[in-house]
Design an enzyme around this catalytic site. Structure first.
Site, PDB file in Angstrom:
ATOM      1  N   CYS A   1      -4.051 -88.452  17.962  1.00  0.00           N
ATOM      2  CA  CYS A   1      -3.747 -88.102  19.348  1.00  0.00           C
ATOM      3  C   CYS A   1      -3.903 -86.614  19.626  1.00  0.00           C
ATOM      4  CB  CYS A   1      -2.311 -88.505  19.645  1.00  0.00           C
ATOM      5  SG  CYS A   1      -1.172 -87.736  18.486  1.00  0.00           S
TER       6      CYS A   1
ATOM      7  N   CYS B   1      -1.995 -84.306  17.949  1.00  0.00           N
ATOM      8  CA  CYS B   1      -0.846 -83.604  17.324  1.00  0.00           C
ATOM      9  C   CYS B   1      -1.151 -83.469  15.833  1.00  0.00           C
ATOM     10  CB  CYS B   1       0.445 -84.388  17.473  1.00  0.00           C
ATOM     11  SG  CYS B   1       0.937 -84.775  19.113  1.00  0.00           S
TER      12      CYS B   1
ATOM     13  N   GLN C   1      -1.424 -71.073  31.921  1.00  0.00           N
ATOM     14  CA  GLN C   1      -1.028 -71.262  30.512  1.00  0.00           C
ATOM     15  C   GLN C   1      -0.109 -72.479  30.406  1.00  0.00           C
ATOM     16  OE1 GLN C   1      -2.408 -69.506  28.168  1.00  0.00           O
ATOM     17  NE2 GLN C   1      -3.044 -67.602  29.130  1.00  0.00           N
TER      18      GLN C   1
ATOM     19  N   GLU D   1     -12.267 -63.253  38.220  1.00  0.00           N
ATOM     20  CA  GLU D   1     -12.101 -64.676  37.911  1.00  0.00           C
ATOM     21  C   GLU D   1     -13.229 -65.474  38.562  1.00  0.00           C
ATOM     22  OE1 GLU D   1     -10.155 -66.794  36.074  1.00  0.00           O
ATOM     23  OE2 GLU D   1     -11.338 -68.369  37.022  1.00  0.00           O
TER      24      GLU D   1
ATOM     25  N   ASP E   1      -8.960 -62.182  28.630  1.00  0.00           N
ATOM     26  CA  ASP E   1      -8.358 -63.455  28.222  1.00  0.00           C
ATOM     27  C   ASP E   1      -9.383 -64.563  28.473  1.00  0.00           C
ATOM     28  OD1 ASP E   1      -6.755 -65.596  27.659  1.00  0.00           O
ATOM     29  OD2 ASP E   1      -5.296 -65.249  29.252  1.00  0.00           O
TER      30      ASP E   1
ATOM     31  N   CYS F   1      -7.517 -67.672  22.539  1.00  0.00           N
ATOM     32  CA  CYS F   1      -7.004 -68.968  22.071  1.00  0.00           C
ATOM     33  C   CYS F   1      -7.835 -69.479  20.901  1.00  0.00           C
ATOM     34  CB  CYS F   1      -6.937 -69.982  23.211  1.00  0.00           C
ATOM     35  SG  CYS F   1      -8.512 -70.225  24.018  1.00  0.00           S
TER      36      CYS F   1
HETATM   37  C1  LIG Z   1      -7.841 -68.604  29.224  1.00  0.00           C
HETATM   38  S1  LIG Z   1      -7.920 -68.517  30.972  1.00  0.00           S
HETATM   39  C2  LIG Z   1      -6.954 -67.074  31.259  1.00  0.00           C
HETATM   40  C3  LIG Z   1      -6.344 -66.924  32.609  1.00  0.00           C
HETATM   41  C4  LIG Z   1      -5.215 -65.908  32.770  1.00  0.00           C
HETATM   42  N1  LIG Z   1      -5.447 -64.664  32.079  1.00  0.00           N
HETATM   43  C5  LIG Z   1      -3.863 -66.502  32.415  1.00  0.00           C
HETATM   44  O1  LIG Z   1      -3.196 -66.002  31.502  1.00  0.00           O
HETATM   45  O2  LIG Z   1      -3.468 -67.487  33.079  1.00  0.00           O
HETATM   46  C6  LIG Z   1      -9.577 -68.043  31.212  1.00  0.00           C
HETATM   47  C7  LIG Z   1      -9.997 -67.895  32.654  1.00  0.00           C
HETATM   48  O3  LIG Z   1     -11.342 -67.377  32.670  1.00  0.00           O
HETATM   49  C8  LIG Z   1     -12.051 -67.964  33.742  1.00  0.00           C
HETATM   50  N2  LIG Z   1     -13.484 -67.792  33.426  1.00  0.00           N
HETATM   51  C9  LIG Z   1     -14.242 -68.516  32.580  1.00  0.00           C
HETATM   52  N3  LIG Z   1     -15.494 -67.999  32.494  1.00  0.00           N
HETATM   53  C10 LIG Z   1     -15.514 -66.910  33.297  1.00  0.00           C
HETATM   54  C11 LIG Z   1     -16.511 -65.953  33.611  1.00  0.00           C
HETATM   55  N4  LIG Z   1     -17.726 -66.016  33.078  1.00  0.00           N
HETATM   56  N5  LIG Z   1     -16.208 -64.955  34.463  1.00  0.00           N
HETATM   57  C12 LIG Z   1     -14.966 -64.883  35.022  1.00  0.00           C
HETATM   58  N6  LIG Z   1     -13.969 -65.761  34.751  1.00  0.00           N
HETATM   59  C13 LIG Z   1     -14.237 -66.766  33.893  1.00  0.00           C
HETATM   60  C14 LIG Z   1     -11.546 -69.391  33.775  1.00  0.00           C
HETATM   61  O4  LIG Z   1     -11.758 -69.977  35.032  1.00  0.00           O
HETATM   62  C15 LIG Z   1     -10.043 -69.203  33.457  1.00  0.00           C
HETATM   63  O5  LIG Z   1      -9.299 -69.036  34.638  1.00  0.00           O
END
Ligand SMILES: C[S@@+](CC[C@H](N)C(=O)[O-])C[C@H]1O[C@@H](n2cnc3c(N)ncnc32)[C@H](O)[C@@H]1O
Length: 392
Positions: A73, A75, A231, A281, A324, A351
């Site tokens: 699953c 986990c 998150q 974003e 991130d 991550c």
């Molecule tokens: C891991 S999340 C982090 C979001 C935020 N820092 C948080 O802690 O909630 C990664 C984010 O990057 C955005 N993303 C993915 N590829 C991207 C790109 N090429 N340019 C800008 N944003 C992007 C995704 O839509 C997502 O919202």
């Protein structure tokens, strides 16, 4: 089917036991170091095979009875004592840093939250008459009544959904923050869902309640839409954002760039300590939420840009860069542009320690000060990190 007696040597980076059979490596889920078991082969490739435990001959003292009774699953560490799972993740990040970035002694002790189970604020479930999931790498559907990693609010929604006619539904996403949102792929009668839920989308259309739902992290409020990232573990997220803040030199003359900013959480968290923050974003829903979140928290010194990081950072200037990215890590163009900005510090929230280590190697001219792993996803092999890099 043939059964083989094997002894587990150690666990791999995906939480599977490693055994050797006829000189070839076999990966066996649910098997701990030093355990002996009879296994069957579920897949046989030239260089490796996959196995499944049929019966145990010797069990480890580190094995625990798990709350989750589902098979295959996700986990992947549910059978391992939690303290040992934390040690495993800490060691795993250390080994990855050593192997892929030649770094020793930079990985600090893993930070964990209050909840080992029932921590997830969002789940995506497949539906075939009932809510459920597909077993790893298979089309075998497993119906569920509960999801032990999910918050109780989500489990309540699962029990309501399972009493309904779901024959025309293929997937549901349930988000349970301060309010609850259900995103349905397909058609169903939603009358009984309305009471506990603040927002319902069906086939991308809002069919009940509000467009966005509220969550909060620390003192800040956040609106989150159906497609915006947030998150999954609120308690660990607060610890992680505070760590980002702890690491950074606070200076009202400085500008911070928050790349991959989602709903603007990190940007808004940092805003009161800096002259201004710019967040980038790509997801429109998340970008719209980020602007709303700036408003509802009455924050003025933050600006959000909607677009691809690789294209949008071209002409920006900043003293500090926070990134991130998704699991795939930074793009080559993204790295090139960050180096062009030449910030004094980079904080990399990741991550996936493997792509993090790869990107550290490419951030020439920067030295890793430390990396703090966070157990954002207990019971799974996944591990989040906050890594601080300083200009040499
Ligand atoms: C891991 S999340 C982090 C979001 C935020 N820092 C948080 O802690 O909630 C990664 C984010 O990057 C955005 N993303 C993915 N590829 C991207 C790109 N090429 N340019 C800008 N944003 C992007 C995704 O839509 C997502 O919202």
């Amino acid at each position: 089917m043939d059964k083989y007696l094997v002894k587990c040597e150690k666990i791999d980076d995906f939480g599977r036991g490693i055994v050797f059979l006829d000189g070839k490596v076999m990966f066996v889920p649910d098997l701990l170091p030093n355990e002996e078991a009879y296994v069957i082969k579920t897949l046989d490739k030239k260089k490796y095979s996959l196995g499944k435990v049929v019966s145990f001959v010797l069990k480890s003292d580190d094995r625990v009875l798990s709350k989750c009774k589902n098979d295959d699953c996700g986990c992947s560490l549910k059978h391992l004592k939690y303290e040992k799972a934390l040690e495993y993740k800490n060691e795993k990040v250390k080994n990855i840093f050593k192997k892929f970035a030649s770094l020793d002694d930079v990985v600090l002790k893993i930070v964990y939250g209050d909840k080992k189970w029932n921590y997830r604020n969002k789940v995506t479930l497949k539906v075939k008459g009932k809510c459920g999931y597909f077993k790893n790498n298979s089309h075998e559907f497993v119906p569920i009544d509960r999801h032990e990693l999910a918050k109780e609010d989500i489990n309540n929604i699962i029990s309501i959904l399972n009493k309904e006619d779901l024959s025309n539904v293929s997937e549901v996403i349930i988000k349970a923050y301060d309010e609850i949102m259900v995103v349905i792929k397909g058609y169903m009668d939603i009358s009984n869902l309305k009471k506990p839920v603040s927002s319902i989308y069906m086939n991308d259309k809002l069919v009940y309640g509000s467009k966005y739902i509220y969550n909060h992290i620390g003192d800040l409020k956040f609106l989150v839409g159906p497609e915006a990232f947030f998150q999954v573990n609120d308690d660990v997220t607060l610890k992680l954002y505070n760590k980002v803040l702890d690491y950074l030199p606070k200076d009202k003359n400085k500008t911070v760039l928050d790349l991959y900013c989602g709903t603007g959480t990190i940007s808004l968290f940092l805003s009161k300590y800096y002259k201004n923050v710019i967040g980038i974003e790509i997801n429109k829903d998340a970008y719209l939420c980020a602007n709303l979140n700036k408003e509802i928290n009455d924050i003025k010194n933050v600006n959000f840009i909607c677009g691809d990081v690789s294209k949008e950072i071209d002409n920006l200037k900043a003293d500090i860069v926070v990134v991130d990215p998704p699991r795939a890590g930074l793009s080559k163009e993204g790295i090139r542009d960050i180096l062009k900005i030449n910030p004094e510090e980079i904080v990399y929230v990741s991550c996936d320690p493997v792509t993090l280590a790869r990107d550290i190697n490419l951030l020439n001219g920067y030295k890793v000060v430390s990396d703090t792993p966070f157990d954002m996803f207990p019971m799974t092999y996944h591990c989040e990190s906050v890594c601080v890099l300083e200009r040499r």
